[in-house]
Design an enzyme around this catalytic site. Structure first.
Site, PDB file in Angstrom:
ATOM      1  N   GLY A  42       0.801  -1.229   0.000  1.00 54.00           N
ATOM      2  CA  GLY A  42       0.000   0.000   0.000  1.00 54.00           C
ATOM      3  C   GLY A  42       0.827   1.267   0.000  1.00 54.00           C
ATOM      4  CD  GLU A  43       5.838   1.423   2.627  1.00 49.85           C
ATOM      5  OE1 GLU A  43       6.776   1.444   1.815  1.00 49.85           O
ATOM      6  OE2 GLU A  43       5.972   1.113   3.821  1.00 49.85           O
ATOM      7  NE  ARG A  99     -17.113  19.691   5.588  1.00 50.37           N
ATOM      8  CZ  ARG A  99     -17.883  18.646   5.352  1.00 50.37           C
ATOM      9  NH1 ARG A  99     -19.189  18.734   5.520  1.00 50.37           N
ATOM     10  NH2 ARG A  99     -17.371  17.514   4.919  1.00 50.37           N
ATOM     11  CG  HIS A 133     -16.436  25.623   5.847  1.00 48.03           C
ATOM     12  ND1 HIS A 133     -17.785  25.573   5.574  1.00 48.03           N
ATOM     13  CD2 HIS A 133     -16.325  25.605   7.204  1.00 48.03           C
ATOM     14  CE1 HIS A 133     -18.457  25.516   6.718  1.00 48.03           C
ATOM     15  NE2 HIS A 133     -17.596  25.544   7.707  1.00 48.03           N
ATOM     16  CE  LYS A 196     -25.374  23.152   9.062  1.00 54.99           C
ATOM     17  NZ  LYS A 196     -24.607  22.849   7.863  1.00 54.99           N
ATOM     18  NE  ARG A 198     -22.310  19.593  10.688  1.00 59.84           N
ATOM     19  CZ  ARG A 198     -22.716  18.894   9.625  1.00 59.84           C
ATOM     20  NH1 ARG A 198     -22.905  17.595   9.722  1.00 59.84           N
ATOM     21  NH2 ARG A 198     -22.924  19.505   8.480  1.00 59.84           N
ATOM     22  CB  THR A 228     -24.660  13.820   3.992  1.00 63.84           C
ATOM     23  OG1 THR A 228     -25.187  14.904   4.781  1.00 63.84           O
ATOM     24  CG2 THR A 228     -23.371  13.325   4.621  1.00 63.84           C
ATOM     25  N   GLY A 229     -25.921  16.142   1.950  1.00 66.68           N
ATOM     26  CA  GLY A 229     -27.178  16.725   1.466  1.00 66.68           C
ATOM     27  C   GLY A 229     -28.148  17.078   2.582  1.00 66.68           C
ATOM     28  N   GLY A 230     -27.859  16.678   3.823  1.00 65.51           N
ATOM     29  CA  GLY A 230     -28.787  16.924   4.928  1.00 65.51           C
ATOM     30  C   GLY A 230     -29.127  18.398   5.114  1.00 65.51           C
TER      31      GLY A 230
HETATM   32  C1  R5P Z   1     -21.013  23.421   6.764  1.00 58.92           C
HETATM   33  O1  R5P Z   1     -21.628  24.079   7.548  1.00 58.92           O
HETATM   34  C2  R5P Z   1     -21.080  23.617   5.279  1.00 58.92           C
HETATM   35  O2  R5P Z   1     -21.197  24.969   4.949  1.00 58.92           O
HETATM   36  C3  R5P Z   1     -22.213  22.831   4.648  1.00 58.92           C
HETATM   37  O3  R5P Z   1     -23.435  23.399   5.051  1.00 58.92           O
HETATM   38  C4  R5P Z   1     -22.163  21.400   5.054  1.00 58.92           C
HETATM   39  O4  R5P Z   1     -20.872  20.904   4.928  1.00 58.92           O
HETATM   40  C5  R5P Z   1     -23.099  20.565   4.243  1.00 58.92           C
HETATM   41  O5  R5P Z   1     -23.021  19.257   4.711  1.00 58.92           O
HETATM   42  P1  R5P Z   1     -24.187  18.243   4.452  1.00 58.92           P
HETATM   43  O6  R5P Z   1     -24.488  18.262   2.996  1.00 58.92           O
HETATM   44  O7  R5P Z   1     -23.643  16.919   4.907  1.00 58.92           O
HETATM   45  O8  R5P Z   1     -25.346  18.654   5.280  1.00 58.92           O
END
Ligand code: R5P
Length: 299
Positions: A42-43, A99, A133, A196, A198, A228-230
């Site tokens: 793997g190196e 991030r 970011h 939001k 987290r 992930t889109g959340g």
């Molecule tokens: C973090 O706050 C970033 O600006 C994005 O909002 C975040 O990374 C999006 O992550 P996800 O799509 O997993 O919710």
């Protein structure tokens, strides 16, 4: 940086590298590929595809996907260039680890500064990124940071299909307020923001409910990235609950992990507009010319 002699690139970033080379008038013959091979354990080994000409160099590399492997490859290349006495600017369109810019949980490492330390150690002259970011990392990164914005280009792409009066730009969290505001200004639309939260242990996110002026409008959710889109899905639910007729997600870096594109579609998001900092079918805005402009001598 007076004269750029060579562009060093990774195969996965050839498209951007060749376009930047053309814009800067660098001959194809002076494009040098970073070739990585792996041993059975793997190196990695890394070599340049040809001799690097004398003069300054630009290294262009998408770190995502295979971020950790790519960081090793990048460091091998930088060590070699440093040993050769090169002055190098590094272009990483999507800055991985950006991030993790603080110790969110006790004992964690602020990983992005480790990356900064490594670049500084190998004498990198400047790091050029797209819509990082958090721009404040530049103060402690240890290497000069240049953040190039794709907001204007993303706005140009959306303008072709949306009418400003009927559009509401939504920042899905407080961290994206400034960029969403800039995007709204660029398309001439109004904007609002959501809050939001987290969970730092599970990673789960929640978004506070809010009444917003989205009735009958096209809601454009604007963020630096979709992972992930959340985040976008939560914002889309609020936009739809407030009567939005259409929801579009716009971001610079569309990582779209764990079938996020399908999840966004199922959540009623009509379209995703992103740049080619990450390669996928939603990369509608080419960042190459923005990068070339940032690299032009004297810029
Ligand atoms: C973090 O706050 C970033 O600006 C994005 O909002 C975040 O990374 C999006 O992550 P996800 O799509 O997993 O919710």
């Amino acid at each position: 940086m007076p004269s750029i002699s060579s562009i060093i690139y990774d195969a996965d970033s050839y498209d951007i590298a060749v376009s930047v080379s053309k814009d800067l008038g660098i001959k194809e013959n002076n494009m040098v590929e970073m070739i990585r091979t792996a041993w059975a354990d793997g190196e990695f080994k890394m070599r340049f595809s040809k001799a690097v000409e004398s003069g300054d160099t630009i290294l262009i590399m998408r770190l995502y996907p295979n971020v950790n492997d790519n960081i090793v490859k990048l460091m091998f290349a930088l060590k070699k260039l440093n040993d050769m006495g090169k002055r190098t600017k590094v272009v990483i369109p999507y800055l991985a680890y950006a991030r993790q810019d603080k110790e969110f949980l006790q004992g964690e490492v602020a990983s992005v500064y480790v990356l900064g330390d490594m670049l500084a150690h190998y004498g990198v002259e400047e790091l050029i990124v797209m819509d990082v970011h958090n721009q404040a990392i530049g103060d402690k990164l240890g290497v000069k940071l240049r953040n190039v914005s794709a907001i204007g280009s993303l706005a140009g792409e959306l303008k072709a299909s949306a009418s400003a009066e009927n559009t509401l730009v939504i920042s899905p969290d407080e961290g994206s307020i400034e960029r969403s505001k800039a995007f709204a200004e660029a398309i001439g639309a109004k904007y609002t923001f959501l809050e939001k939260h987290r969970d730092r242990i599970t990673g789960d996110i929640t978004t506070d409910n809010k009444e917003i002026d989205a009735g009958g409008k096209e809601a454009v959710i604007f963020d630096d990235m979709i992972a992930t889109g959340g985040t976008i899905i939560n914002a889309a639910k609020i936009a739809k609950a407030n009567g939005a007729s259409k929801v579009i997600a716009v971001c610079t870096h569309a990582l779209l992990l764990n079938s996020a594109a399908e999840k966004l579609k199922s959540a009623g998001i009509d379209d995703i507009i992103a740049t080619n900092s990450i390669r996928n079918g939603f990369a509608k805005v080419d960042i190459s010319h923005l990068i070339a402009d940032a690299l032009r001598p004297g810029s």
